[in-house]
Design a protein around this motif. Structure first.
Motif, PDB file in Angstrom:
ATOM      1  N   ASP A   1       0.849  -1.204   0.000  1.00 13.73           N
ATOM      2  CA  ASP A   1       0.000   0.000   0.000  1.00 13.73           C
ATOM      3  C   ASP A   1       0.880   1.248   0.000  1.00 13.73           C
ATOM      4  O   ASP A   1       0.636   2.206  -0.726  1.00 13.73           O
TER       5      ASP A   1
ATOM      6  N   GLU B   1      -6.367   6.590   1.508  1.00 20.21           N
ATOM      7  CA  GLU B   1      -6.707   5.633   2.560  1.00 20.21           C
ATOM      8  C   GLU B   1      -5.612   5.527   3.615  1.00 20.21           C
ATOM      9  O   GLU B   1      -5.894   5.389   4.795  1.00 20.21           O
ATOM     10  N   GLU B   2      -4.357   5.595   3.188  1.00 21.62           N
ATOM     11  CA  GLU B   2      -3.255   5.389   4.141  1.00 21.62           C
ATOM     12  C   GLU B   2      -2.771   6.711   4.749  1.00 21.62           C
ATOM     13  O   GLU B   2      -2.613   6.822   5.951  1.00 21.62           O
TER      14      GLU B   2
ATOM     15  N   ASP C   1      -7.396   5.259  -3.423  1.00 21.23           N
ATOM     16  CA  ASP C   1      -7.077   4.004  -2.753  1.00 21.23           C
ATOM     17  C   ASP C   1      -5.903   3.423  -3.538  1.00 21.23           C
ATOM     18  O   ASP C   1      -6.084   2.932  -4.657  1.00 21.23           O
TER      19      ASP C   1
ATOM     20  N   ILE D   1      -4.019   0.777  -3.227  1.00 24.95           N
ATOM     21  CA  ILE D   1      -4.269  -0.634  -3.564  1.00 24.95           C
ATOM     22  C   ILE D   1      -5.634  -1.005  -2.975  1.00 24.95           C
ATOM     23  O   ILE D   1      -5.768  -1.162  -1.758  1.00 24.95           O
ATOM     24  N   ASP D   2      -6.641  -1.121  -3.808  1.00 24.49           N
ATOM     25  CA  ASP D   2      -7.924  -1.643  -3.350  1.00 24.49           C
ATOM     26  C   ASP D   2      -7.850  -3.155  -3.530  1.00 24.49           C
ATOM     27  O   ASP D   2      -7.659  -3.640  -4.649  1.00 24.49           O
TER      28      ASP D   2
ATOM     29  N   SER E   1      -5.904  -5.020  -0.926  1.00 22.26           N
ATOM     30  CA  SER E   1      -4.541  -5.283  -0.423  1.00 22.26           C
ATOM     31  C   SER E   1      -4.375  -6.749  -0.021  1.00 22.26           C
ATOM     32  O   SER E   1      -3.320  -7.346  -0.253  1.00 22.26           O
TER      33      SER E   1
HETATM   34 CA    CA Z   1      -6.516  -0.168   0.245  1.00 20.89          CA
END
Ligand code: CA
Ligand code: IPD
Length: 263
Positions: free
Chosen positions: A48, A71-72, A88, A90-91, A93
């Motif tokens: 991510d 997101e992160e 996002d 990595i959607d 993960s």
């Molecule tokens: Ca994600």
């Protein structure tokens, strides 16, 4: 803020870099190691962070918009004059960490009022879904449309729910579909509704965030899909990665049937 087409060009270049950088991490314990706690209160895996850093860097250099909500990392000022991108990195993960080929970069651009462009690339196979508001949706550059399936009993839907919701909201309300899927990357599943591979997407958990859904929602709308809460009322996401919502997206007829049963 950039226009929708310039935004999609940058998303495409940035995602190609992400694809290259994360590929050695896919399906490895090193890639899926939790390294910090994300802004959304879920752990950030190494893959991510690698993906997010690449996109934040490129979007900052190109001054794509004023803010990115990721997101992160949460809300980051990247120095543009206006607008916000929902990211996002990595959607899916978990899928990426386990080597399940179903995970994506998902990015949407909003002018502060409306989402004006959406981009979803499945990093495992390179399939790219895009939309610019008012101009329709595309898969790998070719126009797409939602399915015309009109019977719930013969439909295929992604359905996300917990055990209790499965009983009280799916079984008891009569949501009987032919094929039920839960593939682990909402952005791709929403894009699959847009191109007719799935007839609908229903999430009853109430924890879908704007970063998961903004791009896929525009891609579905522009492909002829209808978007709402499961009972048919308006679905409004907040610019906050801790805020979660339920969601129903489907072709118009399946949407009408499901909201009739749920409402
Ligand atoms: Ca994600
Ligand atoms: C998943 C994704 C996906 C959602 C799933 C999650 P992960 O989380 O956010 O879009 O629908 O329920 O488990 O795999 O990215 O941590």
């Amino acid at each position: 803020m950039l226009d929708g087409h310039s935004f999609l060009d940058i998303c495409s270049a940035a995602s190609a870099e992400v694809k290259k950088a994360v590929s050695p991490l896919i399906g490895t314990a090193y890639g899926s190691e939790n390294i910090v706690m994300g802004a959304d209160n879920t752990p950030t895996e190494r893959l991510d962070k690698v993906a997010e850093d690449i996109i934040l860097k490129i979007f900052s250099e190109k001054k794509v918009c004023k803010y990115i909500l990721s997101e992160e990392a949460g809300l980051v000022d990247i120095g543009g004059d206006s607008g916000i991108a929902y990211l996002d990195p990595i959607d899916g993960s978990f899928n990426a960490g386990e080597g399940i080929p179903f995970y994506a970069v998902s990015i949407a651009l909003s002018d502060g009022v409306d989402v004006i462009a959406g981009f979803v690339m499945n990093l495992a196979n390179g399939e790219t879904f895009t939309a610019v508001k008012g101009e329709g949706s595309k898969l790998n550059g070719k126009p797409i449309h939602v399915s015309n399936k009109s019977e719930l009993r013969s439909s295929a839907m992604s359905i996300y729910c917990r055990t209790q919701e499965m009983k009280s909201m799916i079984i008891e309300k009569g949501i009987h579909v032919r094929r039920c899927r839960m593939l682990g990357a909402s952005a791709i599943e929403l894009s699959y509704v847009a191109c007719g591979r799935l007839d609908g997407f229903l999430d009853l958990r109430g924890n879908l965030r704007v970063t998961d859904a903004a791009a896929g929602i525009l891609i579905c709308r522009e492909a002829g899909g209808i978007v709402s809460l499961p009972d048919g009322s308006e679905c409004v996401f907040k610019d906050d990665v801790k805020y979660g919502s339920k969601l129903l997206v489907a072709n118009p007829e399946i949407h009408r049937i499901v909201t009739g049963l749920m409402g």
